[in-house]
Enzyme design. Structure first.
Site, PDB file in Angstrom:
ATOM      1  N   HIS A  17       0.840  -1.205   0.000  1.00 15.97           N
ATOM      2  CA  HIS A  17       0.000   0.000   0.000  1.00 15.97           C
ATOM      3  C   HIS A  17       0.878   1.260   0.000  1.00 15.97           C
ATOM      4  CE1 HIS A  17      -3.166  -2.544   2.244  1.00 15.97           C
ATOM      5  NE2 HIS A  17      -3.677  -2.295   1.049  1.00 15.97           N
ATOM      6  N   LYS A  41     -18.179  -5.733   7.254  1.00  9.72           N
ATOM      7  CA  LYS A  41     -16.977  -6.496   7.569  1.00  9.72           C
ATOM      8  C   LYS A  41     -16.583  -6.281   9.021  1.00  9.72           C
ATOM      9  CE  LYS A  41     -14.787  -6.654   3.034  1.00  9.72           C
ATOM     10  NZ  LYS A  41     -13.544  -6.401   2.296  1.00  9.72           N
ATOM     11  N   ARG A  90      -2.064  -6.110  -8.142  1.00 14.49           N
ATOM     12  CA  ARG A  90      -1.038  -7.119  -7.916  1.00 14.49           C
ATOM     13  C   ARG A  90      -1.075  -8.191  -8.987  1.00 14.49           C
ATOM     14  NH1 ARG A  90      -3.330  -8.235  -2.070  1.00 14.49           N
ATOM     15  NH2 ARG A  90      -5.077  -8.290  -3.478  1.00 14.49           N
ATOM     16  N   SER A 128      -3.170  -7.494   2.948  1.00 14.54           N
ATOM     17  CA  SER A 128      -3.419  -7.341   4.380  1.00 14.54           C
ATOM     18  C   SER A 128      -3.844  -8.671   4.996  1.00 14.54           C
ATOM     19  CB  SER A 128      -4.502  -6.287   4.626  1.00 14.54           C
ATOM     20  OG  SER A 128      -4.074  -5.024   4.200  1.00 14.54           O
TER      21      SER A 128
END
Length: 158
Positions: A17, A41, A90, A128
């Site tokens: 990040h 979440k 990514r 993460s």
């Protein structure tokens, strides 16, 4: 003034990040790193903790501002007069999802542009979720997150 937003959950912020944030800061006048508050979440870190960690790891980047939002990103960027969204990619799997989001955002706000930035190769596998999993089971997270984040993770999993 060219303002870009780097939105995300940042639970927690990783070196991947930070790589995207730093590189974006060189391309625009101001970068707003916006933490998404998602009530659907259950994050490891509270929004306040994530904001504080981001402030700490970006304190040496003068044109970075840390903020949070809930709801639609297009509403947030309109409110803040932001015209560019920067998303780190990514892998191809990231691209498929992010393309869908970018096209939806463009439909909702034709003035908005999304820029995709490939993560540096050294962070192409990093997320993460992976960092949390490794830390939870006492694996080494050196080089995956900034030191302050590493300490905060160890404290959470103590």
């Amino acid at each position: 003034m060219k303002i870009a937003v780097c939105p995300g959950s940042f639970d927690p912020v990783t070196n991947g990040h930070l790589d995207i944030i730093k590189r974006t800061s060189k391309l625009v006048d101001k970068v707003i790193v916006a933490v998404l508050y998602n009530s659907g979440k259950t994050p490891l870190f509270t929004v306040e903790e994530r904001l504080e960690l981001l402030r700490e790891v970006t304190k040496d980047i003068p044109n970075v501002e840390i903020d949070c939002f809930s709801g639609l990103l297009v509403n947030y960027v309109k409110q803040k007069n932001i015209n560019v969204i920067v998303k780190g990619l990514r892998a191809i799997s990231d691209f498929e999802y992010e393309l869908q989001m970018a096209l939806t955002n463009k439909k909702l706000n034709p003035e908005l542009e999304t820029m995709f930035m490939m993560t540096s190769g050294e962070y192409s596998y990093l997320s993460s979720s992976i960092v949390k999993e490794v830390c939870k089971f006492h694996g080494c997270i050196d080089g995956l997150v900034p030191e302050v984040v590493k300490k905060a993770l160890y404290k959470k999993f103590k």
